[in-house]
Design a protein around this motif. Sequence first.
Motif, mmCIF file in Angstrom:
data_model
loop_
_atom_site.group_PDB
_atom_site.id
_atom_site.type_symbol
_atom_site.label_atom_id
_atom_site.label_comp_id
_atom_site.label_asym_id
_atom_site.label_seq_id
_atom_site.Cartn_x
_atom_site.Cartn_y
_atom_site.Cartn_z
ATOM 1 N N LEU A 62 0.834 -1.205 0.000
ATOM 2 C CA LEU A 62 0.000 0.000 0.000
ATOM 3 C C LEU A 62 0.863 1.247 0.000
ATOM 4 C CD1 LEU A 62 -2.696 1.592 0.464
ATOM 5 C CD2 LEU A 62 -2.265 1.298 2.917
ATOM 6 N N THR A 63 1.880 1.273 0.834
ATOM 7 C CA THR A 63 2.751 2.444 0.933
ATOM 8 C C THR A 63 3.445 2.728 -0.392
ATOM 9 O OG1 THR A 63 3.150 1.841 3.253
ATOM 10 C CG2 THR A 63 4.594 3.491 2.296
ATOM 11 N N VAL A 64 3.913 1.660 -1.053
ATOM 12 C CA VAL A 64 4.578 1.829 -2.348
ATOM 13 C C VAL A 64 3.585 2.332 -3.394
ATOM 14 C CG1 VAL A 64 5.836 0.670 -4.203
ATOM 15 C CG2 VAL A 64 6.285 0.051 -1.833
ATOM 16 N N LEU A 65 2.389 1.755 -3.430
ATOM 17 C CA LEU A 65 1.383 2.172 -4.410
ATOM 18 C C LEU A 65 0.981 3.636 -4.230
ATOM 19 C CD1 LEU A 65 -1.125 -0.826 -4.772
ATOM 20 C CD2 LEU A 65 0.606 -0.052 -6.385
ATOM 21 N N ILE A 66 0.818 4.064 -2.991
ATOM 22 C CA ILE A 66 0.441 5.451 -2.738
ATOM 23 C C ILE A 66 1.503 6.395 -3.294
ATOM 24 C CG2 ILE A 66 0.111 7.191 -0.933
ATOM 25 C CD1 ILE A 66 -1.223 5.036 0.751
ATOM 26 N N SER A 67 2.767 5.983 -3.213
ATOM 27 C CA SER A 67 3.865 6.831 -3.697
ATOM 28 C C SER A 67 3.941 6.880 -5.216
ATOM 29 C CB SER A 67 5.197 6.333 -3.135
ATOM 30 O OG SER A 67 5.604 5.148 -3.789
ATOM 31 N N GLY A 68 3.104 6.090 -5.896
ATOM 32 C CA GLY A 68 3.120 6.074 -7.350
ATOM 33 C C GLY A 68 3.947 4.956 -7.952
ATOM 34 N N GLY A 69 4.496 4.078 -7.096
ATOM 35 C CA GLY A 69 5.285 2.951 -7.578
ATOM 36 C C GLY A 69 4.527 1.652 -7.423
ATOM 37 N N VAL A 118 15.042 2.059 -9.398
ATOM 38 C CA VAL A 118 13.884 2.799 -9.903
ATOM 39 C C VAL A 118 14.240 4.263 -10.123
ATOM 40 C CG1 VAL A 118 11.583 3.669 -9.290
ATOM 41 C CG2 VAL A 118 12.133 1.263 -8.928
ATOM 42 N N TYR A 119 14.973 4.847 -9.186
ATOM 43 C CA TYR A 119 15.313 6.270 -9.281
ATOM 44 C C TYR A 119 16.331 6.543 -10.390
ATOM 45 C CZ TYR A 119 16.748 10.961 -7.963
ATOM 46 O OH TYR A 119 17.024 12.311 -7.982
ATOM 47 N N LEU A 120 17.363 5.715 -10.470
ATOM 48 C CA LEU A 120 18.442 5.974 -11.419
ATOM 49 C C LEU A 120 18.075 5.613 -12.857
ATOM 50 C CD1 LEU A 120 21.619 4.786 -9.447
ATOM 51 C CD2 LEU A 120 20.778 7.118 -9.779
ATOM 52 N N LEU A 121 17.369 4.500 -13.039
ATOM 53 C CA LEU A 121 17.085 4.032 -14.388
ATOM 54 C C LEU A 121 15.875 4.697 -15.017
ATOM 55 C CD1 LEU A 121 17.793 0.195 -13.980
ATOM 56 C CD2 LEU A 121 19.340 2.002 -14.769
ATOM 57 N N LYS A 122 15.023 5.318 -14.182
ATOM 58 C CA LYS A 122 13.816 5.996 -14.684
ATOM 59 C C LYS A 122 12.932 5.040 -15.506
ATOM 60 C CE LYS A 122 15.607 9.772 -13.045
ATOM 61 N NZ LYS A 122 15.197 10.270 -11.720
ATOM 62 N N ILE A 127 8.582 -2.945 -13.914
ATOM 63 C CA ILE A 127 9.605 -3.637 -14.695
ATOM 64 C C ILE A 127 10.820 -3.950 -13.822
ATOM 65 C CG2 ILE A 127 11.114 -3.519 -16.711
ATOM 66 C CD1 ILE A 127 8.156 -3.639 -17.383
ATOM 67 N N ILE A 128 11.242 -2.948 -13.054
ATOM 68 C CA ILE A 128 12.401 -3.124 -12.175
ATOM 69 C C ILE A 128 12.162 -4.239 -11.163
ATOM 70 C CG2 ILE A 128 13.805 -2.043 -10.378
ATOM 71 C CD1 ILE A 128 14.444 -0.945 -13.075
ATOM 72 N N THR A 129 10.991 -4.221 -10.529
ATOM 73 C CA THR A 129 10.749 -5.179 -9.444
ATOM 74 C C THR A 129 10.442 -6.589 -9.951
ATOM 75 O OG1 THR A 129 8.442 -4.396 -9.289
ATOM 76 C CG2 THR A 129 10.051 -3.416 -7.791
ATOM 77 N N ILE A 218 12.511 13.379 -3.984
ATOM 78 C CA ILE A 218 11.862 12.185 -4.538
ATOM 79 C C ILE A 218 12.649 10.930 -4.208
ATOM 80 C CG2 ILE A 218 10.974 11.105 -6.634
ATOM 81 C CD1 ILE A 218 9.574 13.714 -5.824
ATOM 82 N N PHE A 219 13.971 11.022 -4.300
ATOM 83 C CA PHE A 219 14.803 9.838 -4.031
ATOM 84 C C PHE A 219 14.613 9.341 -2.600
ATOM 85 C CE2 PHE A 219 18.915 8.105 -2.493
ATOM 86 C CZ PHE A 219 18.848 6.881 -3.168
#
Length: 337
Positions: A62-69, A118-122, A127-129, A218-219
């Motif tokens: 939930l926390t990750v989804l709220i952040s947009g990830g 996620v932050y560096l590769l944009k 896809i990353i996870t 953001i990071f």
Amino acid sequence: MRRINNSMLKKFVDSNEFYLLIVIIITAAILTFLKPDFLDLNNLYGMLVSNSFLAIMAVGVLTVLISGGIDISFTAVATVAQYIMATTIINHGGNMFLAFLIAAVVGIALGSINAILVYLLKVPSIIITIATLNVFYGILVFITGGKWIYGFPVWFMERNLFKFPGPQGKMIVISLPFAILVIAVTLTWIILKFTTLGRKIYAVGGNIEAARRVGINIFLIQLFVYGYMGFLAGIASVVQANMMLTVAPNALIGRELEVLAAVVLGGASLAGGTGTVLGTVLGFGLIVIVQNGLTLLGISSYWHKVFIGIVIVLSISITAYRRKLSERKGAIINVEE
């Protein structure tokens, strides 16, 4: 005071959580009619405890989804943390605090790797996870050969924390999985509801560019949410090991959809910016209730996966429809002004 109470009540009645609660009550009533044993307190408590590790991971998602990830790798993170924890305490001894500490540290480290990538590769976080899910799990199986672990120390096998007399002479037992679940849910609720960090997480998920312009790092937000997801995955892995008393590399892999379904059913949007702990708890409750009911009715477990798939599709569709209505209502108001 009465006006405030009426406003809060109206807000709740209009919320996703209210409709979800109604669905849970109706579903429970139907299952109780078909199988009176369903409403037995031992069955309800056992149902909650046996799935507690999934609910702990759900509030992390939930926390990750709220952040947009979005994080798909949490079961692999939990598996690696569980394996390292079990190997350490079986070979070198320790206590329950050390077991949780080891798993939490490993989970945070792996979650932080996700955040950095996620932050560096944009690249979209899904896809990353998905990639790190396979990398973490693949490396673990390669190193261990997929060997199961048994032989936990006696102190690790203790599951009941507190016992006290209840009604009719029965003992009320508070188990470790239940206590950890309550702590995880409460901690997440406090972070999201009452802290500046929680408001920043919602802001980043709502509009990342606007959040960046107002000075939100953001990071650091991504590092926290993915690290927190890893932390809860590690904690959940200890809970699951405490219940099963074995560690199997494939025990948790494949449970991602159950957790994700609970979160999106609870009202969290895959687009970010929305979601509540209460909604996630209710979403998790509905999925567990239906799965348990299907089991009591003797329906094949394969239908459980069908149900979860349908839940995800319906939840996403309803969320998209409600968002479209909200945008349309906003557009109408702007035109009128």
